[in-house]
Design an enzyme around this catalytic site. Structure first.
Site, PDB file in Angstrom:
ATOM      1  N   ILE A 196      24.130   5.773  16.909  1.00  0.00           N
ATOM      2  CA  ILE A 196      22.809   5.730  16.264  1.00  0.00           C
ATOM      3  C   ILE A 196      23.066   5.409  14.804  1.00  0.00           C
ATOM      4  O   ILE A 196      23.668   6.201  14.075  1.00  0.00           O
ATOM      5  CB  ILE A 196      22.035   7.068  16.342  1.00  0.00           C
ATOM      6  CG1 ILE A 196      21.683   7.413  17.785  1.00  0.00           C
ATOM      7  CG2 ILE A 196      20.749   6.966  15.516  1.00  0.00           C
ATOM      8  CD1 ILE A 196      20.743   8.608  17.916  1.00  0.00           C
ATOM      9  N   ASP A 197      22.629   4.234  14.389  1.00  0.00           N
ATOM     10  CA  ASP A 197      22.660   3.918  12.978  1.00  0.00           C
ATOM     11  C   ASP A 197      21.298   4.335  12.427  1.00  0.00           C
ATOM     12  O   ASP A 197      20.265   4.006  13.015  1.00  0.00           O
ATOM     13  CB  ASP A 197      22.898   2.418  12.789  1.00  0.00           C
ATOM     14  CG  ASP A 197      22.971   2.044  11.319  1.00  0.00           C
ATOM     15  OD1 ASP A 197      23.549   2.822  10.530  1.00  0.00           O
ATOM     16  OD2 ASP A 197      22.441   0.975  10.956  1.00  0.00           O
ATOM     17  N   THR A 248      20.640   7.834  11.624  1.00  0.00           N
ATOM     18  CA  THR A 248      20.327   9.142  12.237  1.00  0.00           C
ATOM     19  C   THR A 248      19.195   9.842  11.472  1.00  0.00           C
ATOM     20  O   THR A 248      18.351  10.509  12.073  1.00  0.00           O
ATOM     21  CB  THR A 248      21.595  10.024  12.271  1.00  0.00           C
ATOM     22  OG1 THR A 248      22.619   9.302  12.978  1.00  0.00           O
ATOM     23  CG2 THR A 248      21.350  11.339  13.003  1.00  0.00           C
ATOM     24  N   ASP A 297      28.378   0.014  10.336  1.00  0.00           N
ATOM     25  CA  ASP A 297      27.043  -0.069   9.741  1.00  0.00           C
ATOM     26  C   ASP A 297      26.618  -1.507   9.504  1.00  0.00           C
ATOM     27  O   ASP A 297      25.492  -1.744   9.039  1.00  0.00           O
ATOM     28  CB  ASP A 297      27.007   0.704   8.411  1.00  0.00           C
ATOM     29  CG  ASP A 297      26.968   2.207   8.634  1.00  0.00           C
ATOM     30  OD1 ASP A 297      26.405   2.636   9.657  1.00  0.00           O
ATOM     31  OD2 ASP A 297      27.511   2.952   7.788  1.00  0.00           O
ATOM     32  N   ASP A 324      23.227  10.944  19.304  1.00  0.00           N
ATOM     33  CA  ASP A 324      24.371  10.153  18.799  1.00  0.00           C
ATOM     34  C   ASP A 324      25.562  10.335  19.742  1.00  0.00           C
ATOM     35  O   ASP A 324      26.236   9.354  20.106  1.00  0.00           O
ATOM     36  CB  ASP A 324      24.806  10.630  17.403  1.00  0.00           C
ATOM     37  CG  ASP A 324      23.726  10.543  16.331  1.00  0.00           C
ATOM     38  OD1 ASP A 324      23.921   9.838  15.347  1.00  0.00           O
ATOM     39  OD2 ASP A 324      22.677  11.205  16.490  1.00  0.00           O
ATOM     40  N   GLU A 375      31.657   5.643  15.247  1.00  0.00           N
ATOM     41  CA  GLU A 375      31.391   6.574  14.145  1.00  0.00           C
ATOM     42  C   GLU A 375      31.715   8.027  14.506  1.00  0.00           C
ATOM     43  O   GLU A 375      32.262   8.761  13.702  1.00  0.00           O
ATOM     44  CB  GLU A 375      29.920   6.503  13.715  1.00  0.00           C
ATOM     45  CG  GLU A 375      29.654   7.481  12.566  1.00  0.00           C
ATOM     46  CD  GLU A 375      28.214   7.546  12.091  1.00  0.00           C
ATOM     47  OE1 GLU A 375      27.361   6.796  12.592  1.00  0.00           O
ATOM     48  OE2 GLU A 375      27.960   8.382  11.211  1.00  0.00           O
ATOM     49  N   ASP A 415      28.235   1.955  16.252  1.00  0.00           N
ATOM     50  CA  ASP A 415      27.434   3.017  15.640  1.00  0.00           C
ATOM     51  C   ASP A 415      26.425   3.428  16.704  1.00  0.00           C
ATOM     52  O   ASP A 415      25.475   2.700  16.998  1.00  0.00           O
ATOM     53  CB  ASP A 415      26.734   2.512  14.370  1.00  0.00           C
ATOM     54  CG  ASP A 415      26.223   3.663  13.517  1.00  0.00           C
ATOM     55  OD1 ASP A 415      26.030   4.757  14.067  1.00  0.00           O
ATOM     56  OD2 ASP A 415      26.033   3.450  12.300  1.00  0.00           O
TER      57      ASP A 415
HETATM   58  N1  LIG Z   1      26.079   6.547  -0.480  1.00  0.00           N
HETATM   59  C1  LIG Z   1      25.848   5.720   0.520  1.00  0.00           C
HETATM   60  N2  LIG Z   1      25.662   4.395   0.288  1.00  0.00           N
HETATM   61  C2  LIG Z   1      25.403   3.554   1.293  1.00  0.00           C
HETATM   62  N3  LIG Z   1      25.302   3.945   2.606  1.00  0.00           N
HETATM   63  C3  LIG Z   1      25.491   5.235   2.888  1.00  0.00           C
HETATM   64  C4  LIG Z   1      25.765   6.190   1.884  1.00  0.00           C
HETATM   65  N4  LIG Z   1      25.912   7.407   2.459  1.00  0.00           N
HETATM   66  C5  LIG Z   1      25.740   7.228   3.785  1.00  0.00           C
HETATM   67  N5  LIG Z   1      25.473   5.926   4.071  1.00  0.00           N
HETATM   68  C6  LIG Z   1      25.245   5.305   5.382  1.00  0.00           C
HETATM   69  O1  LIG Z   1      24.024   4.631   5.428  1.00  0.00           O
HETATM   70  C7  LIG Z   1      23.683   4.438   6.791  1.00  0.00           C
HETATM   71  C8  LIG Z   1      22.210   4.459   6.954  1.00  0.00           C
HETATM   72  O2  LIG Z   1      21.694   3.462   6.148  1.00  0.00           O
HETATM   73  P1  LIG Z   1      20.154   3.216   5.919  1.00  0.00           P
HETATM   74  O3  LIG Z   1      19.743   4.016   4.734  1.00  0.00           O
HETATM   75  O4  LIG Z   1      20.135   1.750   5.674  1.00  0.00           O
HETATM   76  O5  LIG Z   1      19.465   3.626   7.158  1.00  0.00           O
HETATM   77  C9  LIG Z   1      24.371   5.519   7.565  1.00  0.00           C
HETATM   78  O6  LIG Z   1      25.217   4.928   8.513  1.00  0.00           O
HETATM   79  C10 LIG Z   1      25.124   6.297   6.510  1.00  0.00           C
HETATM   80  O7  LIG Z   1      26.428   6.647   6.882  1.00  0.00           O
HETATM   81  P2  LIG Z   1      26.731   8.093   7.508  1.00  0.00           P
HETATM   82  O8  LIG Z   1      26.169   8.070   8.877  1.00  0.00           O
HETATM   83  O9  LIG Z   1      28.213   8.145   7.505  1.00  0.00           O
HETATM   84  O10 LIG Z   1      26.039   9.082   6.630  1.00  0.00           O
HETATM   85 MG   LIG Z   2      25.284   4.072  10.465  1.00  0.00          MG
HETATM   86 MG   LIG Z   3      25.459   6.646  13.165  1.00  0.00          MG
HETATM   87 MG   LIG Z   4      25.997   9.013  10.609  1.00  0.00          MG
END
Ligand SMILES: Nc1ncnc2c1ncn2[C@@H]1O[C@H](COP(=O)(O)O)[C@@H](O)[C@H]1OP(=O)(O)O
Ligand SMILES: [Mg+2]
Ligand SMILES: [Mg+2]
Ligand SMILES: [Mg+2]
Length: 322
Positions: free
Chosen positions: A124-125, A127, A266, A46, A69, A122
């Site tokens: 890495i979306d 992770t 995201d 990332d 991010e 992002d």
């Molecule tokens: N409670 C939540 N509801 C929806 N998305 C979330 C939640 N917590 C984290 N995320 C985010 O969901 C994304 C991944 O989505 P997916 O499940 O579709 O792969 C990540 O970018 C993550 O953010 P973060 O990186 O800040 O934790």
């Molecule tokens: Mg993401």
């Molecule tokens: Mg990310």
């Molecule tokens: Mg993240």
């Protein structure tokens, strides 16, 4: 063509970052997950991906802020010097001028604010998907006056349309294009047509805490989608809808985190890639996602992504669902 320079710089940077991610996954037996303050994971990939993309954007568009991010506060700590050395090594393989000092500065170039023109990134979306060996995406978008103008979504682990690794690129008004991981154009892509019943499947997160799986499946059934969902990490779900491999992506607020607000990085790249392929994106109340305000979409609840033709029916089913 308008935004051609932005498009070319974004493609090149996103592909370089995607390659860095692939290299980390190949060379590290299990990439170490570093825990962030919100307890979500981040890895050296990332950080490396954000460094590469920010460096490229800063060089090409020095006055554009980048709302990314990640930040380098943790990596700057003395006890993180081994991890910083590793990040630097992976970045150097692609950008030979990198040093630990420039790498942390490049990462922190991504601490910009939402303004009248900015990039959101992002690195890495998904992770969690990256760590599990599943789907992840590098997502980069340019926003002007709240409108997404350019979006690049690189999904190195996605196999679709005969491609091992999918790169989707969209410019507002110019359609969505599929490229190889080497950046070669393959074809333009379109969402699934309503007659294509087999492809009107729905996609949702692997992580049950990122949505409301029971409401999601109830709504999908209400609009006539009876097949089980395809569960996928990251904005690869937007890629599946844009390429017509699925007709619907539902991300409804999780009962476990009702106050969670979606973050712009995201969604921005995914939204444009789907809209330019003929699809539609809104929140669960039909409101457009707001990219003009801040890094979080404070006024939006849930996200609905569709091929367009079923969108209103989905919103009606949602309004009627308890
Ligand atoms: N409670 C939540 N509801 C929806 N998305 C979330 C939640 N917590 C984290 N995320 C985010 O969901 C994304 C991944 O989505 P997916 O499940 O579709 O792969 C990540 O970018 C993550 O953010 P973060 O990186 O800040 O934790
Ligand atoms: Mg993401
Ligand atoms: Mg990310
Ligand atoms: Mg993240």
């Amino acid at each position: 063509m308008v935004y051609d320079t932005e498009k070319q710089v974004a493609i090149k940077a996103a592909i370089a970052a995607a390659k860095l991610c692939q290299q980390v996954r190949q060379q590290e037996i299990t990439p170490e997950a570093i825990q962030k303050k919100d307890r979500s994971p981040v890895t050296i990939a990332d950080f490396g991906a954000q460094a590469l993309i920010c460096q490229a954007l800063a060089a090409a568009f020095p006055s554009d802020p980048v709302v990314g991010e990640e930040d380098a506060a943790t990596l700057r700590q003395a006890e993180m010097s081994d991890q910083l050395a590793k990040v630097t090594q992976y970045v150097q393989a692609i950008e030979p001028t990198a040093t630990p000092e420039t790498v942390v500065d490049w990462i922190d170039h991504g601490n910009g604010q939402v303004t009248s023109r900015y990039w959101t990134l992002d690195p890495i979306d998904g992770t969690k998907g990256f760590l599990r060996g599943d789907q992840y995406a590098v997502a980069l978008a340019l926003i002007e006056a709240g409108d997404i103008k350019v979006g690049v979504l690189a999904c190195p682990a996605l196999e679709m349309s005969g491609q091992q690794g999918v790169v989707l690129v969209a410019v507002r008004g110019q359609g969505t294009e599929l490229l190889t991981m080497a950046g070669q154009p393959v074809k333009s892509v379109q969402v699934a047509s309503p007659e294509d019943k087999e492809r009107l499947r729905f996609v949702e997160s692997v992580e049950s805490g990122h949505g409301d799986q029971s409401q999601q499946s109830a709504v999908a059934k209400a609009v006539g989608i009876t097949a089980d969902s395809i569960r996928m990490d990251s904005q690869a779900k937007y890629a599946a809808v844009a390429m017509g491999e699925a007709g619907l992506y539902l991300r409804l607020p999780s009962p476990k985190s009702p106050d969670y607000r979606e973050k712009i990085w995201d969604h921005a790249a995914g939204v444009l890639v789907v809209e330019e392929a003929g699809g539609r994106v809104s929140d669960m109340n039909g409101k457009p996602l707001n990219f003009a305000q801040s890094d979080r979409m404070q006024d939006n609840r849930g996200v609905v992504v569709s091929n367009g033709t079923i969108h209103d029916t989905v919103l009606k089913a949602l309004a009627a669902s308890p």
